[in-house]
Design an enzyme around this catalytic site. Sequence first.
Site, PDB file in Angstrom:
ATOM      1  N   ASP A 142       0.812  -1.224   0.000  1.00 19.90           N
ATOM      2  CA  ASP A 142       0.000   0.000   0.000  1.00 19.90           C
ATOM      3  C   ASP A 142       0.843   1.270   0.000  1.00 19.90           C
ATOM      4  O   ASP A 142       0.331   2.347  -0.311  1.00 19.90           O
ATOM      5  CB  ASP A 142      -0.935   0.018   1.209  1.00 19.90           C
ATOM      6  CG  ASP A 142      -1.986  -1.070   1.147  1.00 19.90           C
ATOM      7  OD1 ASP A 142      -2.556  -1.276   0.065  1.00 19.90           O
ATOM      8  OD2 ASP A 142      -2.221  -1.734   2.172  1.00 19.90           O
ATOM      9  N   GLN A 299      -2.109  -9.041  -7.094  1.00 16.93           N
ATOM     10  CA  GLN A 299      -1.133  -7.957  -7.127  1.00 16.93           C
ATOM     11  C   GLN A 299      -0.145  -8.011  -5.959  1.00 16.93           C
ATOM     12  O   GLN A 299       0.876  -7.338  -5.968  1.00 16.93           O
ATOM     13  CB  GLN A 299      -1.842  -6.609  -7.137  1.00 16.93           C
ATOM     14  CG  GLN A 299      -2.691  -6.325  -5.912  1.00 16.93           C
ATOM     15  CD  GLN A 299      -3.861  -5.409  -6.201  1.00 16.93           C
ATOM     16  OE1 GLN A 299      -3.687  -4.230  -6.445  1.00 16.93           O
ATOM     17  NE2 GLN A 299      -5.069  -5.946  -6.166  1.00 16.93           N
TER      18      GLN A 299
END
Length: 407
Positions: A142, A299
């Site tokens: 993130d 991902q």
Amino acid sequence: MKNVIVGQSGGPTAVINSSLLGVYKTAKDRGADVVYGMVHGIKGLLDRDIVDLSSQIKNDLDMDLLKRTPSSFLGSCRYKLPDLEGNEATYEEIFKILKEYEIYAFFYIGGNDSMDTIKKLSDYGEKIKSPIRFMGVPKTIDNDLAITDHTPGYGSAAKYIAATTKEIIRDGLVYDYPVVSIIEVMGRNAGWLTAATALSAGEDCEGVDMIFLPERVFDLDYFLEKVGDLYKQKRSVVIAVSEGVKVADGRYVCELADHVDYVDAFGHKQLAGTARFLAGKVAEKYGVKTRAIELSSLQRCAAHITSRIDVTEAFNAGGSAVMAAFEGMSGKVITLKRVSEDPYMCITEPADVHFIANVEKKVPDEWINKDGTNIEEPLVHYIRPLIQSEITPLWVDGLPRHLILQK
């Protein structure tokens, strides 16, 4: 004795095991007697689920395999330590176990919530005058940890997202009728991952048409209006949207369609269905063919397309944490500091965990365009060095070989 212990926590990445290897190899090189691993993080420690990593990493081939193995080799957890006040029994048990194993230094590889664990343990250690050093090793796709320029794991996820976006764009161009493809990318409150779709643009690819990040309020009517303008002009429209985009009243877009039931120990709702909801709205309004593409967990651990820069920096972060602890530091997190743009260069620096734990770094507003439908060039420039070069898997019988924990 100088024994150390290391654990992994939170969501996995393609390079989190490179950080584990950095801790293991540097600790052994610096004279650690035993390097223990917590299986499933701090929860595994409390359960006394602990392994001697020398029994797992036996030779240079194992090291090479570990570096190329995605996800958390030791397993992970989302276990929130209670606040210290009124809950000292939990901390007493943790420190009792660490004393039993004669632990000199404790390393935790993880993201924001994991750094909260380091903060609480180091604070309690300081309170009871414990000599144990506690160090955080950054990890999160993130890219939302404060202070550090970026986080290990982000570069490889960004590389996968950008490459996959190019392939989705190529796929949409084969038809002679309009197709609207909506790619849903991870990102609860920060849009760093979704921004990586912009890297798909180049001489051989026009790139995505719109990008929506959670840093800006999502206007459904405006979104539909813009899609309508686009699909009338071109036969393939590709849009990237963060899973965490919210409408003006604070609800996640995915909540407009489905009730979200699962909430983890840190209070995070499970987000899914944003692209599916938006694709349905586009099809309903315009009657065009739509596709909802959720990259989901793909991902996080695509080690077949790992960034070599990312692998190297992840390893260095683990090693730097060990060196800092052996020099007497505690309550610190290793950060990456970009010291040169051309050529790109990053160094590691320790930072106080109190300035990192529970602090979320978001995409700067000036890196998002005025109407919130795309990103600006400085953000592309920031991401591009992090996806450079590759590390090749070790292929066996046509598939990548991984190192698996043996118990």
